[in-house]
Motif scaffolding. Structure first.
Motif, PDB file in Angstrom:
ATOM      1  N   ALA A  71      39.758  44.915  38.509  1.00  0.00           N
ATOM      2  CA  ALA A  71      39.318  43.590  38.083  1.00  0.00           C
ATOM      3  C   ALA A  71      38.261  43.679  36.987  1.00  0.00           C
ATOM      4  O   ALA A  71      38.254  42.885  36.043  1.00  0.00           O
ATOM      5  CB  ALA A  71      38.775  42.816  39.284  1.00  0.00           C
ATOM      6  N   ALA A 211      34.841  35.280  44.003  1.00  0.00           N
ATOM      7  CA  ALA A 211      36.169  34.716  44.255  1.00  0.00           C
ATOM      8  C   ALA A 211      37.156  35.131  43.167  1.00  0.00           C
ATOM      9  O   ALA A 211      38.303  35.502  43.459  1.00  0.00           O
ATOM     10  CB  ALA A 211      36.078  33.199  44.337  1.00  0.00           C
ATOM     11  N   ARG A 212      36.714  35.099  41.905  1.00  0.00           N
ATOM     12  CA  ARG A 212      37.595  35.501  40.796  1.00  0.00           C
ATOM     13  C   ARG A 212      37.950  36.988  40.875  1.00  0.00           C
ATOM     14  O   ARG A 212      39.098  37.378  40.665  1.00  0.00           O
ATOM     15  CB  ARG A 212      36.931  35.183  39.456  1.00  0.00           C
ATOM     16  CG  ARG A 212      36.852  33.696  39.127  1.00  0.00           C
ATOM     17  CD  ARG A 212      36.218  33.483  37.764  1.00  0.00           C
ATOM     18  NE  ARG A 212      37.006  34.109  36.698  1.00  0.00           N
ATOM     19  CZ  ARG A 212      36.609  34.157  35.423  1.00  0.00           C
ATOM     20  NH1 ARG A 212      35.418  33.647  35.081  1.00  0.00           N
ATOM     21  NH2 ARG A 212      37.379  34.734  34.512  1.00  0.00           N
ATOM     22  N   LEU A 214      37.992  38.906  43.553  1.00  0.00           N
ATOM     23  CA  LEU A 214      38.848  39.195  44.706  1.00  0.00           C
ATOM     24  C   LEU A 214      40.258  38.637  44.529  1.00  0.00           C
ATOM     25  O   LEU A 214      41.224  39.234  45.018  1.00  0.00           O
ATOM     26  CB  LEU A 214      38.210  38.636  45.973  1.00  0.00           C
ATOM     27  CG  LEU A 214      36.936  39.358  46.434  1.00  0.00           C
ATOM     28  CD1 LEU A 214      36.307  38.639  47.616  1.00  0.00           C
ATOM     29  CD2 LEU A 214      37.240  40.813  46.794  1.00  0.00           C
ATOM     30  N   ARG A 215      40.390  37.485  43.849  1.00  0.00           N
ATOM     31  CA  ARG A 215      41.725  36.935  43.604  1.00  0.00           C
ATOM     32  C   ARG A 215      42.565  37.908  42.779  1.00  0.00           C
ATOM     33  O   ARG A 215      43.768  38.030  42.978  1.00  0.00           O
ATOM     34  CB  ARG A 215      41.637  35.587  42.885  1.00  0.00           C
ATOM     35  CG  ARG A 215      41.486  34.391  43.802  1.00  0.00           C
ATOM     36  CD  ARG A 215      41.839  33.090  43.095  1.00  0.00           C
ATOM     37  NE  ARG A 215      41.035  32.865  41.901  1.00  0.00           N
ATOM     38  CZ  ARG A 215      39.858  32.253  41.907  1.00  0.00           C
ATOM     39  NH1 ARG A 215      39.357  31.798  43.042  1.00  0.00           N
ATOM     40  NH2 ARG A 215      39.199  32.079  40.785  1.00  0.00           N
ATOM     41  N   PHE A 216      41.924  38.588  41.853  1.00  0.00           N
ATOM     42  CA  PHE A 216      42.637  39.585  41.064  1.00  0.00           C
ATOM     43  C   PHE A 216      42.708  40.923  41.789  1.00  0.00           C
ATOM     44  O   PHE A 216      43.754  41.575  41.818  1.00  0.00           O
ATOM     45  CB  PHE A 216      41.925  39.787  39.712  1.00  0.00           C
ATOM     46  CG  PHE A 216      42.610  40.794  38.830  1.00  0.00           C
ATOM     47  CD1 PHE A 216      43.559  40.390  37.915  1.00  0.00           C
ATOM     48  CD2 PHE A 216      42.314  42.149  38.925  1.00  0.00           C
ATOM     49  CE1 PHE A 216      44.197  41.319  37.102  1.00  0.00           C
ATOM     50  CE2 PHE A 216      42.942  43.076  38.124  1.00  0.00           C
ATOM     51  CZ  PHE A 216      43.894  42.660  37.204  1.00  0.00           C
ATOM     52  N   PRO A 219      45.098  41.760  45.632  1.00  0.00           N
ATOM     53  CA  PRO A 219      46.519  42.132  45.548  1.00  0.00           C
ATOM     54  C   PRO A 219      46.734  43.508  44.924  1.00  0.00           C
ATOM     55  O   PRO A 219      47.613  44.252  45.358  1.00  0.00           O
ATOM     56  CB  PRO A 219      47.118  41.021  44.668  1.00  0.00           C
ATOM     57  CG  PRO A 219      46.193  39.869  44.836  1.00  0.00           C
ATOM     58  CD  PRO A 219      44.825  40.471  44.975  1.00  0.00           C
ATOM     59  N   THR A 358      49.245  41.080  39.775  1.00  0.00           N
ATOM     60  CA  THR A 358      48.893  42.077  40.787  1.00  0.00           C
ATOM     61  C   THR A 358      49.752  41.948  42.047  1.00  0.00           C
ATOM     62  O   THR A 358      49.985  42.937  42.744  1.00  0.00           O
ATOM     63  CB  THR A 358      47.411  41.944  41.159  1.00  0.00           C
ATOM     64  OG1 THR A 358      47.116  40.581  41.497  1.00  0.00           O
ATOM     65  CG2 THR A 358      46.523  42.351  39.987  1.00  0.00           C
ATOM     66  N   LYS A 359      50.227  40.734  42.334  1.00  0.00           N
ATOM     67  CA  LYS A 359      51.086  40.565  43.510  1.00  0.00           C
ATOM     68  C   LYS A 359      52.417  41.292  43.328  1.00  0.00           C
ATOM     69  O   LYS A 359      53.037  41.716  44.309  1.00  0.00           O
ATOM     70  CB  LYS A 359      51.321  39.087  43.783  1.00  0.00           C
ATOM     71  CG  LYS A 359      50.080  38.335  44.248  1.00  0.00           C
ATOM     72  CD  LYS A 359      50.375  36.874  44.530  1.00  0.00           C
ATOM     73  CE  LYS A 359      49.103  36.134  44.971  1.00  0.00           C
ATOM     74  NZ  LYS A 359      49.361  34.687  45.201  1.00  0.00           N
TER      75      LYS A 359
END
Length: 485
Positions: A71, A211-212, A214-216, A219, A358-359
């Motif tokens: 990230a 939050a940004r 971890l969202r990236f 996954p 990333t997913k």
């Protein structure tokens, strides 16, 4: 404009790659020498115990920071605004993960058929605590293509690792010699990175930034974790079904097949992730970067795979003595796996992460895992360690590679322009492979002589066939000019 952008980023990445390759080449060559020494000091069972601990460590190493490093590398803004929060997140996640593995080490070791490995697992996995402290600083250096500083830190850490591991092995420490050596080397590397990164060590927490990140990151961490589980699941299966001694042979072959991913793949990731992240800001630039990169990677990897597959027996015998020859049959199949690993794990995955998908890395490795575990179990039960390796290779070619291509196309990466660049290395592989198999069948000699004559001539044939005539002519003219001067 696209070409200029690709060229600019390519120059920076090229400089970083040269330093990464230099550092990795020296480290891996020295690591290879160390493995030769340890193979003579330690018993086969010690390698089996270490394989169990290594499987656990390689898994936790790739998920240790919840994807925070990736990230930070991909972050579009200033790194100073996220560093305090990223540092806290990486350390908290690593600490919690280490606690879980400390508690679960006995169960993991028993599942792998080696309860003796519990203490080694607990000691070796402690490296993630050190890595968590330095994660953001390492990411900052990679982001800036400052690979020369990372190379210095890694080389210094390896010197500590090798010195301590060999001394402990000579003193009878067994599998613990690996663990203490790697942990000490990690501490040395971490201290040097903290110094060379030239970043103030600040901690803090911003919920929006967290939050940004971890969202990236999460996954990608799951994807890397599945990738590590894939590569190490064979150790658990082989150990549980066939025992420590057979696992020792399998580990040796797997380590040999990992020379190129460990040396070139690791160096490539240091620059491919930041490089593709910059290119991903423009779709045309990314597709052009992929078109140029894939044929080069395949051209470099295929001749090494051919040597491993056709000369596995003399290679193992010469390097590790005749008593390790059962590993040669395994190496033939793991050479195939090595090629797919280089494409999927060190190219497809980095491209997907650079685009923010990333997913998709999760789906890639999850699909691979679903097919792999039954293949490993069936292969080990039907064909022993050779059968397990065969299952690993088959799933890589038939499942992982097509799935990686599909996921790249879904992200809009144009792959059709890549195909013309693959024709020459594909033909070179076919002709060279046939040449080496025929020469091996009629030529019998000492292991070293066979490696030099068959392997050396095979590499020359591949180079002549795979190199474009214009490039080959330019190299010949330069060589002649050098001789005349």
């Amino acid at each position: 404009m696209t070409d200029d952008r690709v060229e600019s980023i390519g120059r920076k990445a090229g400089s970083g790659l040269r330093w990464s390759l230099l550092g990795n080449t020296v480290t891996k060559a020295a690591s290879f020498v160390m493995s030769l020494v340890l193979a003579r000091l330690l018993a086969t069972e010690d390698f089996g115990i270490y394989a169990v601990a290594l499987a656990a460590t390689q898994f936790v190493m790739v998920v240790k920071d919840a994807g925070i490093m990736a990230a930070v590398i991909q972050w579009r803004g200033r790194i100073e605004e996220i560093a305090p929060t990223a540092t806290v997140l990486a350390f908290l996640f690593a600490t919690g993960l280490y606690g879980l593995f400390w508690a679960g080490a006995p169960y993991f070791s028993a599942l792998a058929g080696s309860e003796q490995a519990t203490g080694v697992v607990r000691l070796l996995t402690a490296v993630i605590l050190v890595e968590a402290v330095t994660a953001v600083r390492s990411a900052a250096l990679m982001r800036e293509f400052a690979q020369e500083r990372l190379a210095i830190a890694n080389l210094a850490g390896f010197a500590v690792n090798a010195t301590l591991a060999v001394a402990l092995a000579a003193g009878g420490a067994g599998a613990y010699s690996f663990a203490w050596g790697q942990l000490s080397g990690s501490v040395a590397t971490g201290l040097i990175i903290l110094f060379l990164a030239r970043m103030p060590f600040e901690v803090g927490f911003d919920r929006a930034i967290a939050a940004r990140l971890l969202r990236f990151g999460l996954p990608s961490a799951v994807g890397f974790g599945l990738e590590a589980a894939l590569m190490n699941s064979s150790f658990v299966v082989v150990g549980a079904i066939l025992g420590e001694q057979q696992l020792g042979y399998y580990l040796l072959a797997f380590n040999v097949s990992s020379w190129v991913p460990g040396m070139i793949g690791t160096a490539l990731r240091y620059v491919s992730l930041p490089g593709f992240s910059r290119l991903a800001e423009d779709d045309d630039s990314l597709s052009e970067g992929v078109r140029r990169t894939v044929p080069l990677l395949v051209t470099f990897v295929m001749p090494v795979a051919l040597v491993m597959a056709t000369l596995a027996h003399p290679l193992i015998t010469f390097l590790y003595e005749a008593r390790w020859d059962p590993a040669a049959g395994v190496l033939r199949w793991l050479a195939v796996l090595m090629v797919v690993r280089m494409i999927t794990s060190y190219l497809v995955t980095d491209i997907l992460i650079s685009t923010g998908a990333t997913k998709s890395t999760v789906w890639l490795n999850l699909g691979w895992a679903v097919a792999l575990l039954p293949a490993l179990i069936a292969g080990a039960q039907l064909g022993g360690i050779n059968g397990a390796a065969m299952g690993h290779a088959a799933v890589a070619v038939l499942v992982a590679l097509p799935l990686g291509v599909l996921l790249l196309r879904r992200q809009g990466v144009r792959l059709r322009p890549v195909l013309p660049g693959l024709v020459r290395p594909a033909l070179a592989t076919l002709v060279t492979g046939l040449y080496m198999v025929l020469l091996t069948g009629v030529f019998e000699a000492a292991a070293l002589l066979e490696l030099l004559l068959v392997g050396g001539s095979g590499l020359l044939v591949f180079a002549l066939l795979a190199t474009p005539p214009a490039v080959l002519g330019r190299l010949i003219r330069r060589g002649r000019a050098h001789v005349r001067s």
